[in-house]
Design a protein around this motif. Structure first.
Motif, PDB file in Angstrom:
ATOM      1  N   ALA A   1      55.487  62.637   6.253  1.00  0.00           N
ATOM      2  CA  ALA A   1      56.077  62.921   7.498  1.00  0.00           C
ATOM      3  C   ALA A   1      56.316  62.030   8.567  1.00  0.00           C
ATOM      4  N   GLN A   2      55.327  61.340   8.911  1.00  0.00           N
ATOM      5  CA  GLN A   2      55.339  60.988  10.389  1.00  0.00           C
ATOM      6  C   GLN A   2      55.064  59.197   9.819  1.00  0.00           C
ATOM      7  N   GLY A   3      55.907  59.161   7.801  1.00  0.00           N
ATOM      8  CA  GLY A   3      56.763  57.690   8.346  1.00  0.00           C
ATOM      9  C   GLY A   3      55.962  57.374   7.772  1.00  0.00           C
ATOM     10  N   ILE A   4      53.910  57.078   7.193  1.00  0.00           N
ATOM     11  CA  ILE A   4      53.805  55.860   7.028  1.00  0.00           C
ATOM     12  C   ILE A   4      54.015  56.195   5.295  1.00  0.00           C
ATOM     13  N   PRO A   5      54.311  54.689   5.305  1.00  0.00           N
ATOM     14  CA  PRO A   5      54.334  54.649   3.575  1.00  0.00           C
ATOM     15  C   PRO A   5      53.347  55.362   2.071  1.00  0.00           C
TER      16      PRO A   5
ATOM     17  N   VAL B   1      47.919  61.287  -4.868  1.00  0.00           N
ATOM     18  CA  VAL B   1      49.094  60.521  -3.399  1.00  0.00           C
ATOM     19  C   VAL B   1      50.374  60.422  -3.616  1.00  0.00           C
ATOM     20  N   ILE B   2      51.185  60.193  -4.497  1.00  0.00           N
ATOM     21  CA  ILE B   2      52.244  59.684  -4.866  1.00  0.00           C
ATOM     22  C   ILE B   2      53.159  61.071  -4.448  1.00  0.00           C
ATOM     23  N   LYS B   3      52.591  62.312  -6.091  1.00  0.00           N
ATOM     24  CA  LYS B   3      53.173  63.469  -6.027  1.00  0.00           C
ATOM     25  C   LYS B   3      53.274  64.296  -4.324  1.00  0.00           C
ATOM     26  N   ILE B   4      52.674  64.205  -3.967  1.00  0.00           N
ATOM     27  CA  ILE B   4      52.314  65.192  -2.056  1.00  0.00           C
ATOM     28  C   ILE B   4      53.905  64.987  -1.673  1.00  0.00           C
ATOM     29  N   ASP B   5      54.200  66.394  -1.247  1.00  0.00           N
ATOM     30  CA  ASP B   5      55.285  66.297  -0.991  1.00  0.00           C
ATOM     31  C   ASP B   5      54.873  66.783   0.728  1.00  0.00           C
TER      32      ASP B   5
END
Length: 361
Positions: free
Chosen positions: A278-282, A351-355
């Motif tokens: 949410a903070q924009g960290i890729p 991690v990729i699937k985390i919304d």
């Protein structure tokens, strides 16, 4: 790397458990590898000392030197660059004057000509020059307190031999080797010598640039490469396959265990990863952080297991057939780390699937 290392330092207990599991698994793998390599070498070190290319045995022996028997004169039937005669006989010895069961030692006698290339390098004492003198494997000195000048009595016989020298790394089928003259070997194995055939031997050991160019004028003899002969030593191949499968499964188990640990940790930190997203960290950065953390844990756990194995090997008694091989240790280390990191990719998928919104809620 910075984030991964700082989390490890912050949650020491949690990550210490993971490192502990990696340490135990890697230590077990290294230790079993040392035992497997040590046992395999004890089966073949005396053969390796020949630095030969081939061995000639009788056809009926089925590549088993214990069952091979040929007249000494067949040496003339073989054409090769260098030919050495060899007589092999297992026996049981004990130091003269000792009668206890513990004093009995299983050994293998090698009857050879001292002027031929299979004569081993003597590291202590001197070569045998007369009948009933032997050059023994140094393990008898280290483990059984047998020294130069000692008389050794053979089981079931009145024959005694004198130790005149020692050589390093000379075992056959896990038994220490005693090198002696051809005539002494024949007395040990047959008790009498067949003068009509000028005696009998077990094998001919050959050095030749090409095994295919070795010629035999006797159809009862078979030429084996040293590699093929070693693989036919009773129990040798089965032993290697057994330990190899055990070690392979342990490495896979280590990867699965570390993968499960990292997956559980990733799930527990899903809300934190959601905030980071949410903070924009890729996602790529977060995934690399998980991989780097797994790599650090695997390296630390594996390295401590390796160091502990080397320390253990230093304190093991000489009777334990344990030997380290630098190449094997390097390969196993890389495999454990590689598989552990590969297991961490399952966590990266999570991690990729985390919304971010679901994780924050």
């Amino acid at each position: 790397m910075f984030l991964a290392w700082n989390e490890i330092k912050y949650s020491k207990t949690r990550f210490a458990l993971i490192i502990g599991v990696m340490f135990l698994v890697s230590y077990l793998v290294y230790f079993l590898t040392g035992l497997a390599y040590g046992l395999s070498q004890d089966n073949r070190t005396s053969v390796d000392k020949w630095e030969a290319d081939a061995i000639v045995l009788t056809d009926d022996s089925n590549a088993n030197i214990n069952m091979s028997m040929m007249p000494l004169k067949v040496k003339d039937d073989i054409t090769a660059d260098d030919v050495a005669v060899l007589g092999q006989a297992p026996n049981v010895i004990r130091k003269e004057g000792e009668t206890s069961e513990e004093a009995k030692i299983n050994v293998t006698f090698f009857g050879i000509n001292p002027d031929e290339f299979i004569m081993p390098e003597v590291t202590e004492g001197e070569k045998f020059t007369e009948d009933y003198e032997v050059v023994a494997d140094s393990s008898l000195q280290e483990e059984k307190n047998i020294n130069i000048g000692d008389e050794l009595k053979l089981a079931g016989s009145d024959i005694t031999v004198e130790v005149v020298g020692f050589t390093e790394e000379a075992k056959f089928n896990v038994a220490p080797v005693l090198y002696t003259t051809i005539s002494t070997y024949q007395d040990v194995r047959f008790e009498t010598i067949d003068d009509s055939e000028e005696g009998r031997i077990s094998a001919l050991v050959l050095r030749n640039d090409s095994i295919d160019s070795i010629k035999s004028e006797n159809d009862d003899l078979v030429v084996y490469s040293i590699k093929d002969y070693i693989s036919e030593i009773p129990g040798y191949t089965a032993q290697l396959l057994t330990f190899g499968l055990m070690i392979g499964f342990l490495i896979v188990i280590a990867a699965i265990v570390i993968g499960i640990f990292m997956y559980v940790l990733t799930v527990q930190k899903s809300s934190m990863f959601g905030v980071m997203k949410a903070q924009g960290i890729p996602t790529k950065y977060i995934g690399s952080y998980v991989i780097m953390q797994t790599l650090l844990l695997a390296v630390i756990g594996t390295f401590t297991g390796l160091v502990s194995t080397l320390v253990t090997a230093y304190f093991l008694p000489a009777v334990v057939p344990f030997k380290n091989n630098g190449l094997f240790l390097l390969i196993i280390t890389l495999l454990i780390i590689l598989f552990a990191v590969s297991g961490a990719f399952f966590s990266v998928r999570t991690v990729i699937k985390i919304d971010p919104l679901d994780a924050i809620d």
